[in-house]
Write a protein that holds these residues in place. Structure first.
Motif, PDB file in Angstrom:
ATOM      1  N   LEU A 196       0.729  -1.367   0.045  1.00 37.73           N
ATOM      2  CA  LEU A 196       0.073   0.096  -0.062  1.00 37.73           C
ATOM      3  C   LEU A 196       0.910   1.489  -0.160  1.00 37.73           C
ATOM      4  CD1 LEU A 196      -2.652  -1.027   2.643  1.00 37.73           C
ATOM      5  CD2 LEU A 196      -2.860  -1.060  -0.147  1.00 37.73           C
ATOM      6  N   GLU A 197       2.211   1.025  -0.209  1.00 32.71           N
ATOM      7  CA  GLU A 197       2.948   2.316  -0.084  1.00 32.71           C
ATOM      8  C   GLU A 197       2.736   3.166  -1.279  1.00 32.71           C
ATOM      9  OE1 GLU A 197       7.663   3.164   0.751  1.00 32.71           O
ATOM     10  OE2 GLU A 197       7.107   1.416  -0.621  1.00 32.71           O
ATOM     11  N   GLU A 198       2.785   4.314  -1.135  1.00 31.72           N
ATOM     12  CA  GLU A 198       2.432   5.346  -2.500  1.00 31.72           C
ATOM     13  C   GLU A 198       3.651   5.663  -3.160  1.00 31.72           C
ATOM     14  OE1 GLU A 198      -0.587   8.482  -1.567  1.00 31.72           O
ATOM     15  OE2 GLU A 198       0.546   8.521   0.372  1.00 31.72           O
ATOM     16  N   LYS A 199       3.633   5.419  -4.224  1.00 33.43           N
ATOM     17  CA  LYS A 199       5.095   5.802  -5.167  1.00 33.43           C
ATOM     18  C   LYS A 199       4.946   7.172  -5.377  1.00 33.43           C
ATOM     19  CE  LYS A 199       5.493   1.348  -5.618  1.00 33.43           C
ATOM     20  NZ  LYS A 199       5.621   0.722  -4.439  1.00 33.43           N
ATOM     21  N   ASN A 200       3.914   7.823  -5.389  1.00 31.39           N
ATOM     22  CA  ASN A 200       3.947   9.115  -5.716  1.00 31.39           C
ATOM     23  C   ASN A 200       2.504   9.618  -4.927  1.00 31.39           C
ATOM     24  OD1 ASN A 200       6.045   9.494  -7.613  1.00 31.39           O
ATOM     25  ND2 ASN A 200       4.617   8.415  -9.125  1.00 31.39           N
ATOM     26  N   HIS A 201       2.917  10.848  -4.051  1.00 31.92           N
ATOM     27  CA  HIS A 201       1.698  11.068  -3.142  1.00 31.92           C
ATOM     28  C   HIS A 201       1.190  12.203  -3.912  1.00 31.92           C
ATOM     29  CE1 HIS A 201      -0.642  12.000   0.231  1.00 31.92           C
ATOM     30  NE2 HIS A 201      -0.197  13.385  -0.064  1.00 31.92           N
ATOM     31  N   VAL A 202      -0.078  12.509  -4.122  1.00 29.50           N
ATOM     32  CA  VAL A 202      -0.866  13.625  -4.546  1.00 29.50           C
ATOM     33  C   VAL A 202      -1.370  14.285  -3.399  1.00 29.50           C
ATOM     34  CG1 VAL A 202      -2.678  14.330  -6.080  1.00 29.50           C
ATOM     35  CG2 VAL A 202      -1.425  12.366  -6.427  1.00 29.50           C
ATOM     36  N   PRO A 203      -0.784  15.664  -2.955  1.00 27.71           N
ATOM     37  CA  PRO A 203      -1.462  16.208  -1.912  1.00 27.71           C
ATOM     38  C   PRO A 203      -2.806  16.673  -1.990  1.00 27.71           C
ATOM     39  CG  PRO A 203       0.412  17.335  -2.867  1.00 27.71           C
ATOM     40  CD  PRO A 203       0.151  16.316  -3.657  1.00 27.71           C
ATOM     41  N   GLY A 204      -3.497  16.242  -0.492  1.00 22.04           N
ATOM     42  CA  GLY A 204      -4.792  16.291  -0.441  1.00 22.04           C
ATOM     43  C   GLY A 204      -5.758  14.985  -0.695  1.00 22.04           C
ATOM     44  N   THR A 205      -4.938  13.775  -0.961  1.00 20.06           N
ATOM     45  CA  THR A 205      -5.482  12.630  -1.246  1.00 20.06           C
ATOM     46  C   THR A 205      -4.982  11.552  -0.183  1.00 20.06           C
ATOM     47  OG1 THR A 205      -3.824  11.811  -2.567  1.00 20.06           O
ATOM     48  CG2 THR A 205      -5.774  13.043  -3.767  1.00 20.06           C
ATOM     49  N   VAL A 206      -5.855  10.631  -0.009  1.00 22.92           N
ATOM     50  CA  VAL A 206      -5.474   9.534   0.849  1.00 22.92           C
ATOM     51  C   VAL A 206      -5.680   8.034  -0.032  1.00 22.92           C
ATOM     52  CG1 VAL A 206      -6.161   8.011   2.939  1.00 22.92           C
ATOM     53  CG2 VAL A 206      -6.569  10.470   2.896  1.00 22.92           C
ATOM     54  N   TYR A 223      -7.681   1.420   4.087  1.00 22.26           N
ATOM     55  CA  TYR A 223      -8.956   0.614   4.187  1.00 22.26           C
ATOM     56  C   TYR A 223      -9.436   0.716   5.559  1.00 22.26           C
ATOM     57  CZ  TYR A 223      -8.118  -0.567  -0.571  1.00 22.26           C
ATOM     58  OH  TYR A 223      -7.889  -0.613  -2.155  1.00 22.26           O
ATOM     59  N   TYR A 224     -10.415   0.878   5.898  1.00 28.49           N
ATOM     60  CA  TYR A 224     -11.268   0.527   7.287  1.00 28.49           C
ATOM     61  C   TYR A 224     -11.275  -0.973   7.632  1.00 28.49           C
ATOM     62  CZ  TYR A 224     -11.855   5.663   7.582  1.00 28.49           C
ATOM     63  OH  TYR A 224     -11.743   7.015   7.775  1.00 28.49           O
ATOM     64  N   ASP A 225     -11.488  -0.983   8.824  1.00 33.79           N
ATOM     65  CA  ASP A 225     -11.582  -2.413   9.325  1.00 33.79           C
ATOM     66  C   ASP A 225     -12.682  -3.418   8.525  1.00 33.79           C
ATOM     67  OD1 ASP A 225     -13.946  -1.136  10.387  1.00 33.79           O
ATOM     68  OD2 ASP A 225     -14.037  -2.203  12.295  1.00 33.79           O
ATOM     69  N   GLU A 226     -13.896  -2.904   8.276  1.00 30.07           N
ATOM     70  CA  GLU A 226     -14.877  -3.726   7.714  1.00 30.07           C
ATOM     71  C   GLU A 226     -14.747  -3.662   6.095  1.00 30.07           C
ATOM     72  OE1 GLU A 226     -16.253   0.349   7.428  1.00 30.07           O
ATOM     73  OE2 GLU A 226     -15.614  -0.793   9.104  1.00 30.07           O
ATOM     74  N   GLU A 227     -13.732  -2.900   5.535  1.00 28.89           N
ATOM     75  CA  GLU A 227     -13.339  -3.038   4.002  1.00 28.89           C
ATOM     76  C   GLU A 227     -12.457  -3.904   3.559  1.00 28.89           C
ATOM     77  OE1 GLU A 227     -14.053   1.646   3.321  1.00 28.89           O
ATOM     78  OE2 GLU A 227     -12.242   1.272   4.077  1.00 28.89           O
ATOM     79  N   TYR A 228     -12.225  -5.088   4.408  1.00 26.34           N
ATOM     80  CA  TYR A 228     -11.020  -5.935   3.935  1.00 26.34           C
ATOM     81  C   TYR A 228     -11.346  -6.668   2.804  1.00 26.34           C
ATOM     82  CZ  TYR A 228     -13.717  -9.476   6.466  1.00 26.34           C
ATOM     83  OH  TYR A 228     -14.927 -10.308   6.841  1.00 26.34           O
ATOM     84  N   PRO A 229     -12.702  -6.967   2.347  1.00 29.90           N
ATOM     85  CA  PRO A 229     -13.085  -7.807   1.083  1.00 29.90           C
ATOM     86  C   PRO A 229     -12.228  -7.041  -0.115  1.00 29.90           C
ATOM     87  CG  PRO A 229     -15.001  -7.762   2.613  1.00 29.90           C
ATOM     88  CD  PRO A 229     -13.812  -6.749   3.241  1.00 29.90           C
ATOM     89  N   PHE A 230     -12.702  -5.597   0.029  1.00 25.44           N
ATOM     90  CA  PHE A 230     -12.049  -4.720  -1.164  1.00 25.44           C
ATOM     91  C   PHE A 230     -10.663  -4.705  -1.158  1.00 25.44           C
ATOM     92  CE2 PHE A 230     -16.254  -2.892   0.439  1.00 25.44           C
ATOM     93  CZ  PHE A 230     -16.857  -3.003  -0.805  1.00 25.44           C
ATOM     94  N   LEU A 231      -9.750  -4.739  -0.037  1.00 20.10           N
ATOM     95  CA  LEU A 231      -8.561  -4.816   0.391  1.00 20.10           C
ATOM     96  C   LEU A 231      -7.813  -6.239  -0.306  1.00 20.10           C
ATOM     97  CD1 LEU A 231      -5.714  -3.491   1.145  1.00 20.10           C
ATOM     98  CD2 LEU A 231      -6.216  -4.608   3.425  1.00 20.10           C
ATOM     99  N   MET A 232      -8.674  -6.971  -0.087  1.00 27.79           N
ATOM    100  CA  MET A 232      -8.069  -8.503  -0.843  1.00 27.79           C
ATOM    101  C   MET A 232      -8.041  -8.445  -2.239  1.00 27.79           C
ATOM    102  SD  MET A 232     -10.423 -10.722   2.025  1.00 27.79           S
ATOM    103  CE  MET A 232     -10.327 -12.187   1.047  1.00 27.79           C
ATOM    104  N   GLU A 233      -9.049  -7.788  -2.777  1.00 27.74           N
ATOM    105  CA  GLU A 233      -9.179  -7.708  -4.160  1.00 27.74           C
ATOM    106  C   GLU A 233      -8.250  -6.804  -4.930  1.00 27.74           C
ATOM    107  OE1 GLU A 233     -10.697  -9.582  -6.600  1.00 27.74           O
ATOM    108  OE2 GLU A 233     -11.017 -10.712  -4.796  1.00 27.74           O
ATOM    109  N   ARG A 234      -7.843  -5.770  -4.101  1.00 29.62           N
ATOM    110  CA  ARG A 234      -6.816  -4.749  -4.430  1.00 29.62           C
ATOM    111  C   ARG A 234      -5.549  -5.302  -4.363  1.00 29.62           C
ATOM    112  NH1 ARG A 234      -4.482  -2.298  -7.822  1.00 29.62           N
ATOM    113  NH2 ARG A 234      -3.510  -0.339  -7.439  1.00 29.62           N
ATOM    114  N   VAL A 235      -5.096  -5.900  -3.268  1.00 34.50           N
ATOM    115  CA  VAL A 235      -3.598  -6.287  -3.221  1.00 34.50           C
ATOM    116  C   VAL A 235      -3.649  -7.651  -4.276  1.00 34.50           C
ATOM    117  CG1 VAL A 235      -3.418  -5.682  -0.973  1.00 34.50           C
ATOM    118  CG2 VAL A 235      -4.290  -8.161  -1.257  1.00 34.50           C
TER     119      VAL A 235
END
Length: 113
Positions: A71-81, A85-97
Motif C-alpha cells: 500500500l506504499e504510495e509511489k507518488n503522493h498527490v497532496p490532499g488525497t488518501v 482501508y477501514y476495518d470492515e473494508e477488508y474484502p475490497f483490500l483483498m481484491e486490490r492487493v
C-alpha cells in the motif's frame, strides 16, 4: 506445514487484531505470502498489506529485500488518501492487493485467484 496455496485464510474479529493471509508460489518455486493486518486497537486504524518472501517451511524471511509494502504510495498527490482501508473494508483490500501483485508479477496473473 505447507499451507493451501492460492487461498485466503481470514481471521477477522471485531475490535481485535485481525490478519488475512494468502500463500502462493512463483514460477521459480519461490514461496510468498500476502499478509494483511489490522491492529483493532482503534476503529480508525487502516489495514496494512505486505508481500513477504517465505522460506521452504513457509516462515517469513524477515529483512528480505524482496518484501514489499503493497500500500506504499509511489507518488503522493497532496490532499488525497491512497491505500487506506477501514476495518470492515477488508474484502475490497483483498481484491486490490491481488491486483497489485498481478501487476508486479504478470507471469502469475492466471494463478493468483
Amino acid at each position: 506445514m505447507k499451507p493451501k496455496l492460492n487461498h485466503w485464510y481470514v481471521d477477522v474479529r471485531h475490535w481485535c487484531p485481525a490478519q488475512i493471509e494468502y500463500y502462493f508460489q512463483d514460477n521459480d518455486g519461490g514461496n510468498w505470502q500476502i499478509y494483511l493486518r489490522w491492529s483493532g486497537q482503534r476503529g480508525d486504524e487502516p489495514w496494512s498489506a505486505e508481500l513477504l518472501r517465505c522460506d521452504d517451511t513457509w516462515e517469513h524471511v524477515y529483512d528480505c529485500p524482496d518484501n514489499v509494502d503493497l500500500l506504499e504510495e509511489k507518488n503522493h498527490v497532496p490532499g488525497t488518501v491512497i491505500g487506506y482501508y477501514y476495518d470492515e473494508e477488508y474484502p475490497f483490500l483483498m481484491e486490490r492487493v491481488l491486483e497489485i501483485v498481478r501487476e508486479m508479477k504478470p507471469e502469475l496473473r492466471d494463478k493468483l485467484v
